[in-house]
Design a protein around this motif. Structure first.
Motif, PDB file in Angstrom:
ATOM      1  N   GLN A 174     -20.920 -56.482  27.407  1.00 31.79           N
ATOM      2  CA  GLN A 174     -21.549 -55.635  28.722  1.00 31.79           C
ATOM      3  C   GLN A 174     -22.957 -55.597  28.702  1.00 31.79           C
ATOM      4  O   GLN A 174     -23.397 -55.223  29.676  1.00 31.79           O
ATOM      5  N   ALA A 175     -23.672 -56.414  27.857  1.00 35.08           N
ATOM      6  CA  ALA A 175     -25.260 -56.650  28.044  1.00 35.08           C
ATOM      7  C   ALA A 175     -25.498 -57.810  28.923  1.00 35.08           C
ATOM      8  O   ALA A 175     -24.760 -58.568  29.475  1.00 35.08           O
ATOM      9  N   THR A 176     -26.884 -57.418  29.816  1.00 34.97           N
ATOM     10  CA  THR A 176     -27.294 -58.383  30.627  1.00 34.97           C
ATOM     11  C   THR A 176     -28.554 -58.960  29.999  1.00 34.97           C
ATOM     12  O   THR A 176     -28.999 -58.310  29.203  1.00 34.97           O
ATOM     13  N   ALA A 177     -28.960 -60.054  30.455  1.00 31.00           N
ATOM     14  CA  ALA A 177     -30.432 -60.367  29.913  1.00 31.00           C
ATOM     15  C   ALA A 177     -31.348 -59.382  30.145  1.00 31.00           C
ATOM     16  O   ALA A 177     -32.341 -59.269  29.203  1.00 31.00           O
ATOM     17  N   GLU A 178     -31.352 -58.501  31.098  1.00 32.01           N
ATOM     18  CA  GLU A 178     -32.394 -57.578  31.580  1.00 32.01           C
ATOM     19  C   GLU A 178     -32.204 -56.309  30.449  1.00 32.01           C
ATOM     20  O   GLU A 178     -33.166 -55.977  29.917  1.00 32.01           O
ATOM     21  N   SER A 179     -30.971 -55.985  30.344  1.00 34.84           N
ATOM     22  CA  SER A 179     -30.894 -54.906  29.423  1.00 34.84           C
ATOM     23  C   SER A 179     -31.058 -55.353  28.021  1.00 34.84           C
ATOM     24  O   SER A 179     -31.569 -54.315  27.389  1.00 34.84           O
ATOM     25  N   ASN A 180     -30.685 -56.416  27.594  1.00 35.86           N
ATOM     26  CA  ASN A 180     -31.058 -56.849  26.098  1.00 35.86           C
ATOM     27  C   ASN A 180     -32.545 -56.950  26.204  1.00 35.86           C
ATOM     28  O   ASN A 180     -33.117 -56.401  24.852  1.00 35.86           O
ATOM     29  N   GLU A 181     -33.361 -57.342  27.065  1.00 38.17           N
ATOM     30  CA  GLU A 181     -34.765 -57.346  26.828  1.00 38.17           C
ATOM     31  C   GLU A 181     -35.335 -56.149  26.892  1.00 38.17           C
ATOM     32  O   GLU A 181     -36.334 -55.924  26.185  1.00 38.17           O
TER      33      GLU A 181
END
Length: 262
Positions: free
Chosen positions: A161-168
């Protein structure tokens, strides 16, 4: 906030802890580089318990001599919190290093532990784990420890469910919450050896493993179950950081176990 002085092998400490609720005592012991704040989601669901959540040396508001600490020191801090809170016996829940400390407390002070949940704990640090912990120390030195944490701590359900933006964004948040004594706690991780005390544990124990744990192996979990006289095994579909990855499911498993033994 309550605080209690403790004499450790390297000098004195003043341990700060939160105390909330009423009922049977539930002592929560946090993991490496974390603090008592780790337990917010679980505390919110621990109705009917007196919850005690200390900061170990190196974390939160606790102050000490600034030198090395080990699992025996941290277990002494946990016991001092029970003494200061006037608690004779408590259910003890620990995550990672906190799980190791919970086992140390249960094995050396068996009369003080009513039941224990050991999540992501291990019996003895082996060569592979020591290499992992040395790597953590290197990352702390370069300021990139936070970027490694989601890779180390979370399983497939997070990454699906993660995106690059949410993980960052998570990495940026983690950079602000890594405790200043993380290196000292990692050094304590490197020296873990519970084998002399595991057979002395008399309380019922839940050895809670994570299906996608990259730090603690399934074999190490089996070793804990085999060494503790009254041990039960369970698994959660998460990584090493299950209390943060799946907080509701983690809380349910923990509270069902301790409530059945209250």
């Amino acid at each position: 906030m309550p605080q209690v002085p403790v004499t450790l092998k390297g000098g004195d400490a003043v341990v700060h802890y939160d105390r909330t609720g009423a009922g049977p005592a539930l002592l929560l012991l946090h993991g490496t580089a974390a603090s008592r704040e780790q337990w917010g989601p679980l505390i919110g669901q621990a109705q009917g318990f007196t919850v005690l959540a200390p900061d170990f040396s190196g974390s939160g508001l606790t102050t000490d001599h600034g030198g090395p600490v080990d699992v025996e020191d941290l277990a002494a801090e946990a016991k001092a919190v029970l003494d200061h809170a006037g608690v004779g016996q408590a259910h003890v829940v620990g995550h990672s290093l906190g799980g190791v400390v919970a086992a140390q407390l249960a094995g050396t002070c068996p009369g003080r532990v009513r039941s224990a949940v050991l999540h992501a704990a291990w019996p003895v640090t082996d060569v592979r784990q020591d290499a992992e912990f040395r790597y953590w120390l290197d990352l702390l030195g370069t300021g990139t420890f936070a970027r490694m944490l989601p890779l180390m701590a979370f399983g497939p359900r997070y990454w699906e469910q993660a995106t690059a933006e949410s993980n960052e964004q998570l990495v940026k948040t983690l950079e602000t919450v890594i405790e200043p004594g993380a290196d000292r706690q990692i050094e304590a991780d490197r020296d873990v050896d519970l084998r002399p005390v595991l057979g002395a544990i008399t309380a019922p124990v839940l050895v809670l493993g994570s299906a996608h744990d990259r730090v603690v192996t399934a074999a190490q979990q089996r070793e804990l179950v085999a060494a503790i006289p009254d041990a039960h095994a369970a698994e959660i579909d998460a990584g090493h950081g299950a209390p943060a990855e799946l907080p509701d499911e983690f809380a349910r498993i923990v509270l069902e176990f301790v409530s059945a033994r209250t």
